[in-house]
Design an enzyme around this catalytic site. Structure first.
Site, mmCIF file in Angstrom:
data_model
loop_
_atom_site.group_PDB
_atom_site.id
_atom_site.type_symbol
_atom_site.label_atom_id
_atom_site.label_comp_id
_atom_site.label_asym_id
_atom_site.label_seq_id
_atom_site.Cartn_x
_atom_site.Cartn_y
_atom_site.Cartn_z
ATOM 1 N N ARG A 85 -36.463 -41.910 -17.548
ATOM 2 C CA ARG A 85 -36.494 -42.829 -16.990
ATOM 3 C C ARG A 85 -35.450 -43.265 -16.778
ATOM 4 N NH1 ARG A 85 -41.205 -45.877 -15.394
ATOM 5 N NH2 ARG A 85 -41.161 -46.180 -13.008
ATOM 6 N N ASN A 162 -40.803 -49.619 -8.823
ATOM 7 C CA ASN A 162 -42.372 -49.281 -10.198
ATOM 8 C C ASN A 162 -43.080 -50.278 -9.754
ATOM 9 O OD1 ASN A 162 -42.582 -48.201 -12.977
ATOM 10 N ND2 ASN A 162 -42.609 -51.557 -12.677
ATOM 11 N N GLU A 163 -44.806 -49.376 -10.016
ATOM 12 C CA GLU A 163 -46.355 -50.244 -9.633
ATOM 13 C C GLU A 163 -45.833 -51.373 -8.669
ATOM 14 O OE1 GLU A 163 -47.167 -51.871 -13.715
ATOM 15 O OE2 GLU A 163 -46.672 -49.840 -14.740
ATOM 16 N N HIS A 229 -49.683 -44.082 -14.033
ATOM 17 C CA HIS A 229 -49.378 -45.046 -15.288
ATOM 18 C C HIS A 229 -50.391 -44.878 -15.526
ATOM 19 C CE1 HIS A 229 -45.181 -46.631 -13.723
ATOM 20 N NE2 HIS A 229 -45.188 -45.489 -13.995
ATOM 21 N N TYR A 231 -52.948 -46.188 -18.710
ATOM 22 C CA TYR A 231 -52.631 -47.170 -20.034
ATOM 23 C C TYR A 231 -54.174 -46.914 -20.085
ATOM 24 C CZ TYR A 231 -48.052 -48.582 -19.481
ATOM 25 O OH TYR A 231 -45.818 -48.164 -19.483
ATOM 26 N N GLU A 258 -46.016 -42.480 -16.553
ATOM 27 C CA GLU A 258 -45.087 -44.204 -17.776
ATOM 28 C C GLU A 258 -46.927 -43.744 -18.391
ATOM 29 O OE1 GLU A 258 -45.256 -47.936 -17.678
ATOM 30 O OE2 GLU A 258 -43.233 -47.863 -16.119
ATOM 31 N N TRP A 287 -43.501 -44.139 -22.503
ATOM 32 C CA TRP A 287 -42.824 -46.080 -22.258
ATOM 33 C C TRP A 287 -43.400 -46.382 -23.898
ATOM 34 C CZ3 TRP A 287 -40.444 -48.698 -18.045
ATOM 35 C CH2 TRP A 287 -40.656 -50.228 -18.744
#
Length: 545
Positions: A85, A162-163, A229, A231, A258, A287
């Protein structure tokens, strides 16, 4: 990826989770759509044009900030990835990646037999992050570089932005995403599109989860993949399994676009992310390769873009359980029957050895040549006529670790090209490790956490692998270059030339069985910054992680 943690994800996320149990995803009737010209979505699965089921196994690469590191794609491929990516900029927050640059990125992905997921990063945290732009603006960028992408539907997936929303105004995500998809389809994009979740990509309010079916139905080509994503919001196995499982049950395509092993907003459960994506046959993109800043340097998979210097995170995602090396399968579009290149590279030059210690040796060899480009090298150990690969790299040097003291080893090197052809074997080199004394019950993890011109910050984790506590210790190592320690915490340093000796501080002196302590430092340098390859604790050689 977001550097700062969300201001209020946990409480809102728990409320949304309860409501989510009462609101299962709806699977809407798929609209009539154009025949696919490359990747396509069918029954919630991402398929290649050939019909081959494709599961992404790869990493993110921050190309827009490190345009001179395009060789990273070859290094990423050499570690086993099938997808990369690539971070791009529309020019609104960073330097615009123009049509020529995008075309070169695509060409490099294809040369290295990687599927290319291209994303615009300027949308990150829209509504909360100053300067962030809309998904509509990102769609305009894609239309502006469309000539670099036309005809690449077999090799490229367009990640629109992105996001695209932070924690403010994120309820607009559904309408904004539908409109951006429609704008690209109206402009003639036939590619598979990827859409990121709001809430800095983590969807703690479940906006994407609960509206994914309607967004998918709004794509006239029915060719959209959703990206979450993971996290700090995803720090338990239950959260990860529930989120991904809902998409699979609804036959909606989902990838983990991610994730990391740690983050400023919490500690994601990377083991479950890797295990569940394998169990469900879902893709993931960690990531990130290298070059992180802003306090999240720990997310680098390799230090200073050097493929021979894997961090602990890099080791985990590339070589750990359910990691890339164990689960990645190359895209069928790169199959040997489609490329026509059957000519292998020339043999690499004979390797030479340097920096030989009791447990490691650095090997260097002359580059191989190939008409279509060498993408990597495999270093093999030869023993009794048998070969075993000990490391792979995209460079013409590598450090072999984990060797036994006072032992003779024979190594050789193979080259690989973009078509997967392997060269003849190089000449061999025989290395005898030094005696090194008795191996101690210790393991060392050394990493560079930040770098700047003329200096860097490092961290040494000292782990006691024995069955009893260590009370008081001295750690010794030798820097391979001209690094000089300028400050240290967790220990008291003494340095003579390249030789370093560190005495424990009062608060790090005791290391319980199976425990560890961390020593941090800053240092100066004038040239390269290679990592030490051997450490001794109280005079006994340690394993190097």
């Amino acid at each position: 990826m977001r550097v700062r943690p969300p201001a209020f994800p946990r409480a809102a996320g728990l409320v949304a989770a309860v409501l989510g149990l009462l609101l299962p995803l709806l699977v809407l009737t798929t609209p009539a759509h154009a025949a696919p010209t490359g990747f396509r979505v069918q029954n919630g699965r991402l398929l290649e044009a050939s019909g081959n089921d494709f599961v992404m196994r790869g990493v993110n690469h921050a190309h827009t900030w490190y345009a001179d590191r395009i060789s990273s794609l070859a290094h990423i491929k050499a570690k086993g990835a099938n997808t990369v990516r690539v971070v791009l900029s529309s020019g609104d927050r960073w330097t615009r990646n123009d049509t020529a640059d995008v075309a070169n990125v695509v060409a490099q992905c294809k040369q290295n037999r990687l599927i290319c997921v291209l994303e615009v990063h300027d949308t990150t945290g829209y509504g909360e992050q100053s300067g962030a732009v809309t998904l509509s603006r990102a769609a305009d960028y894609w239309i502006g570089v469309q000539s670099a992408l036309a005809g690449q539907e077999d090799h490229v997936i367009v990640n629109i932005g992105n996001e695209p929303h932070g924690n403010t105004g994120y309820t607009a995500w559904t309408a904004d995403t539908k409109a951006a998809i429609q704008k690209l389809r109206d402009a003639g994009f036939d590619h598979t599109l990827m859409v990121d979740a709001p809430n800095w990509g983590q969807d703690w309010a479940f906006t994407m989860r609960d509206n994914a079916a309607s967004v998918f139905a709004a794509d006239p080509d029915a060719n959209t993949v959703f990206s979450i994503h993971m996290y700090g919001v995803f720090d338990t196995a239950a959260e990860i399994s529930d989120y991904l499982g809902r998409f699979v049950s609804a036959k909606l395509p989902i990838v983990v676009g991610e994730f990391g092993y740690n983050h400023s907003d919490g500690n994601p459960d990377e083991d479950t992310i890797l295990a569940v994506t394998r169990q469900l046959g879902l893709g993931y993109l960690g990531w990130s390769w290298s070059g992180n800043g802003g306090g999240v340097e720990y997310l680098d998979m390799v230090t200073d873009f050097d493929p021979a210097r894997l961090t602990s995170w890099g080791e985990r995602i590339f070589n750990g359980a359910d990691g890339i090396a164990a689960t990645s399968e190359e895209a069928a579009v790169y199959g040997s029957g489609s490329g026509g290149d059957t000519t292998p590279p020339t043999a690499p030059g004979a390797p030479s050895a340097s920096a030989v210690t009791a447990s490691s040796a650095r090997l260097t060899w002359g580059a191989a040549t190939d008409a279509n480009g060498v993408t990597g090298y495999d270093v093999v150990r030869i023993s009794g006529g048998a070969e075993s690969v000990v490391t792979s790299t995209g460079d013409t040097s590598a450090t072999v670790t984990g060797l036994t003291a006072a032992t003779s080893y024979t190594f050789a090197v193979y080259a690989r090209d973009a078509a997967g052809n392997r060269s003849p074997r190089s000449a061999t080199v025989t290395v005898t490790t030094s005696s090194g004394g008795t191996t101690g019950a210790c393991a060392i993890a050394y990493r560079v956490t930040n770098e700047w011109p003329g200096g860097f910050q490092g961290e040494v984790t000292v782990r006691n692998t024995g069955g009893s506590a260590v009370n008081g210790w001295t750690l010794a190592w030798s820097f391979p270059a001209d690094q000089r320690i300028t400050n240290m915490w967790g220990g008291t340093p003494a340095q003579s030339g390249s030789e370093v000796s560190v005495a424990s501080a009062p608060y790090t002196a005791s290391i319980p069985a199976s425990g560890s302590v961390v020593v941090g430092f800053t240092a100066s340098r004038t040239g390269t910054n290679p990592s030490p390859t051997a450490f001794a604790l109280n005079g006994a050689a340690c394993a190097v992680a």
